[in-house]
Scaffold this active site. Structure first.
Site, PDB file in Angstrom:
ATOM      1  N   GLY A  30       0.836   7.693   8.818  1.00 40.80           N
ATOM      2  CA  GLY A  30      -0.123   8.641   9.374  1.00 40.80           C
ATOM      3  C   GLY A  30       0.343   9.255  10.671  1.00 40.80           C
ATOM      4  N   GLN A  51      -7.918   2.696  16.109  1.00 39.49           N
ATOM      5  CA  GLN A  51      -7.056   2.261  17.215  1.00 39.49           C
ATOM      6  C   GLN A  51      -7.115   3.298  18.336  1.00 39.49           C
ATOM      7  OE1 GLN A  51      -3.162   0.473  15.582  1.00 39.49           O
ATOM      8  NE2 GLN A  51      -3.796   1.862  13.947  1.00 39.49           N
ATOM      9  N   VAL A  73     -13.310   4.364   8.729  1.00 37.96           N
ATOM     10  CA  VAL A  73     -13.574   5.001   7.438  1.00 37.96           C
ATOM     11  C   VAL A  73     -14.504   4.184   6.555  1.00 37.96           C
ATOM     12  CG1 VAL A  73     -11.388   6.270   7.451  1.00 37.96           C
ATOM     13  CG2 VAL A  73     -11.519   4.034   6.305  1.00 37.96           C
ATOM     14  N   THR A 154      -0.063   3.656  -3.943  1.00 43.69           N
ATOM     15  CA  THR A 154       1.090   2.759  -3.968  1.00 43.69           C
ATOM     16  C   THR A 154       1.505   2.571  -5.421  1.00 43.69           C
ATOM     17  OG1 THR A 154       1.720   0.418  -3.693  1.00 43.69           O
ATOM     18  CG2 THR A 154      -0.591   0.878  -3.949  1.00 43.69           C
ATOM     19  N   TYR A 167      -5.443  -5.663  -3.071  1.00 41.80           N
ATOM     20  CA  TYR A 167      -4.808  -4.406  -2.681  1.00 41.80           C
ATOM     21  C   TYR A 167      -4.521  -3.544  -3.908  1.00 41.80           C
ATOM     22  CZ  TYR A 167      -1.494  -1.259  -0.350  1.00 41.80           C
ATOM     23  OH  TYR A 167      -0.842  -0.151   0.142  1.00 41.80           O
ATOM     24  N   LYS A 171      -6.159   0.209  -4.842  1.00 41.11           N
ATOM     25  CA  LYS A 171      -5.361   1.407  -5.065  1.00 41.11           C
ATOM     26  C   LYS A 171      -5.524   1.956  -6.482  1.00 41.11           C
ATOM     27  CE  LYS A 171      -3.705   1.849  -0.949  1.00 41.11           C
ATOM     28  NZ  LYS A 171      -4.028   3.031  -0.119  1.00 41.11           N
ATOM     29  N   PRO A 203       4.990  -0.207  10.663  1.00 40.69           N
ATOM     30  CA  PRO A 203       4.439  -1.469  11.185  1.00 40.69           C
ATOM     31  C   PRO A 203       3.840  -2.356  10.101  1.00 40.69           C
ATOM     32  CG  PRO A 203       3.914   0.313  12.679  1.00 40.69           C
ATOM     33  CD  PRO A 203       4.561   0.954  11.470  1.00 40.69           C
TER      34      PRO A 203
END
Length: 271
Positions: A30, A51, A73, A154, A167, A171, A203
């Site tokens: 992003g 953040q 979100v 993904t 996860y 997705k 990260p």
């Protein structure tokens, strides 16, 4: 005498004058996308993230036309308010890059599935994507904008795995969202697509123990057919730019896969 012109000044700026939102824009893909969108001439790039300090720092480093807006979100009202603010502040909304995503800290195999972690992942990755797409689409329809919405998925959105069950499920949900939305929003001229990168040096990947290209090749070299290269955030960002640009004007409901051939590998290979 050699030219000192910035290559981006020579290249066609594919987002000239566009108002763009990037969720999860404070780090990883992003953050890089926000920078690339600004380089491609976007009139406004809104980084929406939880953040706050990092997001403000990134927006400041990019400079005009970038700004930061606090947004979780998983909270639909925050998503709605962020989109309303963007459209009001900049006079429209042309593009939503719904990119935010999280993973559980544990392996999350089926038999050891932590449902509290499962709920957290689904709330951000699936519900959050749905909220972003819903309210971005509503604003575009309200303004009569033939905009574009791009979601990050993904390779696990079309495959299973030995771990990360929650996860993968989240997705898969995003893929269904993109395909359904592309059909429903086409009448309004709104294009909905997704970009599917495999492991990128971000990260998030570092938290998986992938800090360098050598780490990438050690862990994933056998899972790509394309050897000697690895995927960068810049490459993902440029793929998103393509999907958002006029070059992709007839593309919707599409999954643009950047996986080095991972999904093309044979199930069985000769020894």
């Amino acid at each position: 005498m050699a030219s000192t012109a910035n290559p981006m000044q020579v290249m066609k700026k594919k987002l000239e004058g566009k108002v763009v939102i990037v969720t999860g824009g404070a780090s990883g893909i992003g953050q890089t996308a926000a920078r690339v969108f600004a380089q491609h001439g976007a009139r406004a790039v809104v980084i929406a993230d939880i953040q706050s300090e990092v997001g403000k720092s990134v927006a400041k480093s990019i400079g005009d036309p970038c700004c930061y807006v606090q947004c979780d979100v998983s909270d639909e009202e925050e998503v709605k308010s962020m989109i309303e603010w963007t459209a009001s502040a900049y006079g429209g909304l042309d593009m939503m890059f719904s990119n935010v995503g999280i993973m559980s800290k544990s392996a999350q195999t089926v038999m050891d599935l932590d449902l509290l972690e499962f709920d957290k992942v689904m709330r951000v990755n699936a519900r959050g994507m749905a909220a972003c797409l819903k309210h971005a689409a509503r604003k575009m329809v309200e303004l009569g904008t033939r905009g574009t919405i791009i979601c990050t998925t993904t390779p696990l959105s079309s495959r299973g795995g030995q771990s990360m069950t929650d996860y993968a499920m989240s997705k898969h949900a995003v893929m269904g969202l993109v395909r359904s939305a592309s059909i429903q929003l086409g009448a309004h001229g709104i294009r909905v697509n997704c970009v599917t990168p495999s492991v990128v040096l971000t990260p998030l990947a570092q938290r998986m123990g992938l800090a360098t290209p050598d780490d990438f090749h050690t862990h994933f070299g056998n899972f790509t057919s394309l050897k000697g290269v690895y995927l960068t955030p810049e490459q993902v960002a440029e793929a998103v730019v393509y999907l958002a640009s006029d070059d992709a004007a007839f593309i919707t409901g599409h999954d643009l896969v950047l996986d080095g051939g991972l999904l093309c590998l044979p199930f069985f290979a000769p020894s």
